[in-house]
Write an enzyme that holds these catalytic residues in place. Structure first.
Site, PDB file in Angstrom:
ATOM      1  N   HIS A 138       0.877  -1.178   0.000  1.00 57.78           N
ATOM      2  CA  HIS A 138       0.000   0.000   0.000  1.00 57.78           C
ATOM      3  C   HIS A 138       0.915   1.229   0.000  1.00 57.78           C
ATOM      4  O   HIS A 138       2.035   1.166   0.500  1.00 57.78           O
ATOM      5  CB  HIS A 138      -0.840  -0.057   1.282  1.00 57.78           C
ATOM      6  N   ASP A 215       2.965  -4.823   8.157  1.00 58.02           N
ATOM      7  CA  ASP A 215       1.757  -4.013   7.978  1.00 58.02           C
ATOM      8  C   ASP A 215       0.567  -4.960   8.075  1.00 58.02           C
ATOM      9  O   ASP A 215       0.287  -5.722   7.152  1.00 58.02           O
ATOM     10  CB  ASP A 215       1.826  -3.316   6.616  1.00 58.02           C
ATOM     11  N   GLN A 218      -4.693  -5.235   6.920  1.00 52.96           N
ATOM     12  CA  GLN A 218      -5.695  -6.143   6.359  1.00 52.96           C
ATOM     13  C   GLN A 218      -5.742  -7.477   7.089  1.00 52.96           C
ATOM     14  O   GLN A 218      -6.776  -8.148   7.089  1.00 52.96           O
ATOM     15  CB  GLN A 218      -5.410  -6.391   4.868  1.00 52.96           C
ATOM     16  N   LYS A 241     -10.656  -0.738  10.478  1.00 54.45           N
ATOM     17  CA  LYS A 241     -10.812  -1.933   9.645  1.00 54.45           C
ATOM     18  C   LYS A 241     -11.127  -3.156  10.505  1.00 54.45           C
ATOM     19  O   LYS A 241     -11.338  -4.253  10.000  1.00 54.45           O
ATOM     20  CB  LYS A 241      -9.539  -2.191   8.836  1.00 54.45           C
ATOM     21  N   CYS A 379      -4.888   2.522  -3.578  1.00 49.78           N
ATOM     22  CA  CYS A 379      -3.654   3.068  -3.002  1.00 49.78           C
ATOM     23  C   CYS A 379      -2.487   2.109  -3.211  1.00 49.78           C
ATOM     24  O   CYS A 379      -1.614   1.968  -2.344  1.00 49.78           O
ATOM     25  CB  CYS A 379      -3.817   3.385  -1.522  1.00 49.78           C
TER      26      CYS A 379
END
Lengths: 421, 150
Positions: A138, A215, A218, A241, A379
């Site tokens: 991202h 990261d 998600q 999220k 993104c």
């Protein structure tokens, strides 16, 4: 802890049955209609909706307990502090960190990565050094490192991906070298759904003494996370999220690394003593939490975590995998539809293109049917460039989605194709 | 089911999307400019041949959604032969109808452009319809850089 939010009894869940109807009843927004049609919300990789418990928690904090944290001797300040620190403890348990002081509250994943780049990065990475990321990051895991490279003279190295959207692990091993100072890698790709083999990545990097940032924006909402078992050095995710509020997120860092890092922003709460000659910084994690934090939002993130823990992240992952398999199978039977991202190990994201219909048009037409999907580059412009497409349509699933909603999406796509035929 | 969206996706729009007019390169163009909508990734290259302040020829290439492709295609048809000043005034009118600030504009006076007036009900798509026009404005101003709708 002396204070807790009100408990709202819910019927005990049957552990052998994922009761999606019962879960849906917890999310008020799912009763909305859009253009006269029931809402089919399939933009969960962008942000998720909030269960009533989270909405109520924010309201309860402001109505009954709110004041500033770590400040006053009065009762409300103490209550807010207890609830706020209680939420930190819930986050610690959720990702199985060793200590609550390894949990830093930030605005979201983006701020967490910027924090590491500007503190750990500025202190440990210099001219000629390398930072290793992947081709499926991202923008928030690209740009902070580019900024650091511009500041320090370090260079950014990128692990390539293949046509399925999987990392080239041989290239990864080749790119790791004596100049590599940090690996920062996405756990699950927001554009492709790929779940990366971060256990292997962390192991290979650690063999060379290189720390790894993950990261988890998600991955954290969709699978169990155990930072202790992973042995990652930094892990970041966002509250919004994860069925929690926006404006609150988490940076996990190993205590020894966080201790050695300089502070991120200066201000209140991050100091122990200030004179005009010098300032002594506060202990972890407050050293990285300058200013009044998003108090109610952090507390409500704790409520979202309670909600997920009750259902169980393994059950969530299984439900979403069933939806993804069904959606993928149905998508394969639509002529002119190409799935972008066909990795063996995938989370519940179906990214695709349609022949002769631009994703933006698909998005507007599906919205008329009450179906919310994302159309765009997500993104992740380098991913789009790699696949040679300007954009994709992305359907991303959450614990409250159903097979009937997958049917509605696929029927909607058929209608879009007919309109453009 | 999708009938209600015909105010945006009229047959004329589909026709220009399938068969965009003036979708070609002008080898002896006097102005060339790249337009970009970072929101959706739409890209357009606009070619302009100006002679004595008149748009003698205009064409485009690129990839985009149906709205941006149709808008670019229709634009190339309506601005050919106009003076720079006339094209500039038409841009201003078009901008007003796509953003709903058009009390004083009669749709029947707009000719082909009227089919895109429906975009005003879809704020997320206004930039799709205006990408080509912003590119034209920049080309007329002889701005050498990529124009962006952002």
């Amino acid at each position: 802890m002396s204070i807790a939010l009100a408990q709202r009894p819910r019927p005990v869940a049957d552990p052998h049955h994922f009761d999606v109807a019962r879960i849906r009843a917890d999310f008020p927004i799912l009763a909305e209609t859009i253009h006269g049609k029931p809402l089919v919300y399939l933009d969960n990789a962008a942000t998720t909706h909030k269960p009533r418990a989270v909405i109520d928690a924010i309201s309860e904090v402001y109505q009954r307990h709110y004041s500033n944290v770590h400040r006053g001797v009065h009762t409300l300040s103490q209550r807010s502090t207890d609830l706020f620190e209680g939420a930190r403890e819930k986050v610690r348990g959720f990702i199985n960190a060793a200590k609550a002081r390894e949990i830093v509250f930030v605005r979201g994943t983006t701020e967490a990565i910027n924090l590491v780049a500007q503190t750990y990065g500025r202190a440990n990475i210099g001219a000629g050094d390398e930072i290793l990321i992947t081709a499926m990051e991202h923008h928030s895991n690209i740009v902070p490192w580019q900024m650091l490279c511009a500041q320090t003279g370090a260079t950014l190295q990128v692990v390539p991906i293949d046509r399925r959207g999987e990392l080239d692990m041989e290239a990864f091993e080749r790119l790791l070298n004596d100049r590599t100072r940090l690996v920062s890698v996405v756990h699950m790709s927001n554009a492709l759904g790929t779940v990366n083999p971060i256990e292997t990545i962390i192991d290979r990097a650690h063999r060379r003494g290189i720390p790894v940032m993950v990261d988890g924006a998600q991955s954290a909402p969709h699978m169990p996370i155990d930072v202790h078992a992973l042995d990652c050095d930094f892990f970041a995710f966002s509250g919004h999220k994860l069925y929690g509020p926006s404006g609150i997120g988490v940076l996990y860092g190993k205590e020894a690394l966080l201790k050695a890092m300089p502070p991120y922003q200066g201000g209140g709460d991050m100091i122990r003593q200030v004179t005009f000659d010098k300032t002594e910084y506060n202990e972890l994690p407050y050293k990285f939490e300058a200013g009044t934090p998003a108090i109610a939002d952090a507390i409500a993130l704790g409520t979202a975590i309670d909600y997920l823990q009750e259902i169980g992240m393994t059950a969530v992952a299984e439900h979403e995998h069933r939806l993804l398999s069904y959606a993928t199978e149905r998508a394969m039977h639509i002529p002119g539809l190409t799935v972008i991202g066909t990795a063996h190990d995938k989370g519940a994201i179906l990214s695709f293109t349609l022949e002769r219909v631009h994703p933006h048009d698909v998005g507007t037409l599906l919205d008329q049917l009450g179906i919310a999907i994302r159309a765009g580059h997500h993104c992740a412009m380098p991913v789009m460039d790699f696949f040679g497409v300007p954009a994709t349509v992305r359907a991303s699933f959450a614990l409250y989605n159903t097979a009937q909603e997958v049917d509605a999406l696929m029927d909607g796509i058929q209608q879009v194709i007919e309109v453009f035929a | 089911m999708l009938d209600q969206i015909r105010d945006l996706y009229q047959e004329v729009v589909f026709d220009h999307n399938r068969n965009p007019r003036n979708f070609r390169v002008i080898d002896d163009a006097t102005r060339k400019i790249d337009g970009f909508n970072p929101l959706c990734g739409d890209r357009i290259t606009l070619y302009l041949k100006l002679r004595d302040g008149v748009i003698e020829d205009v064409s485009f290439q690129g990839q985009g959604c149906a709205i941006s492709t149709a808008s670019a295609s229709i634009m190339t048809e309506v601005v050919r032969g106009l003076t720079e000043q006339q094209a500039h005034e038409l841009f201003a009118t078009f901008h007003r109808i796509t953003t709903g600030q058009d009390d004083d504009v009669k749709l029947e006076d707009l000719g082909k452009l009227a089919v895109l007036a429906g975009v005003r009900a879809y704020p997320a798509r206004v930039k799709c319809a205006t990408l080509a026009w912003h590119s034209l404005e920049a080309a007329l101003a002889d701005e050498a850089t990529t124009v962006s709708t952002e």
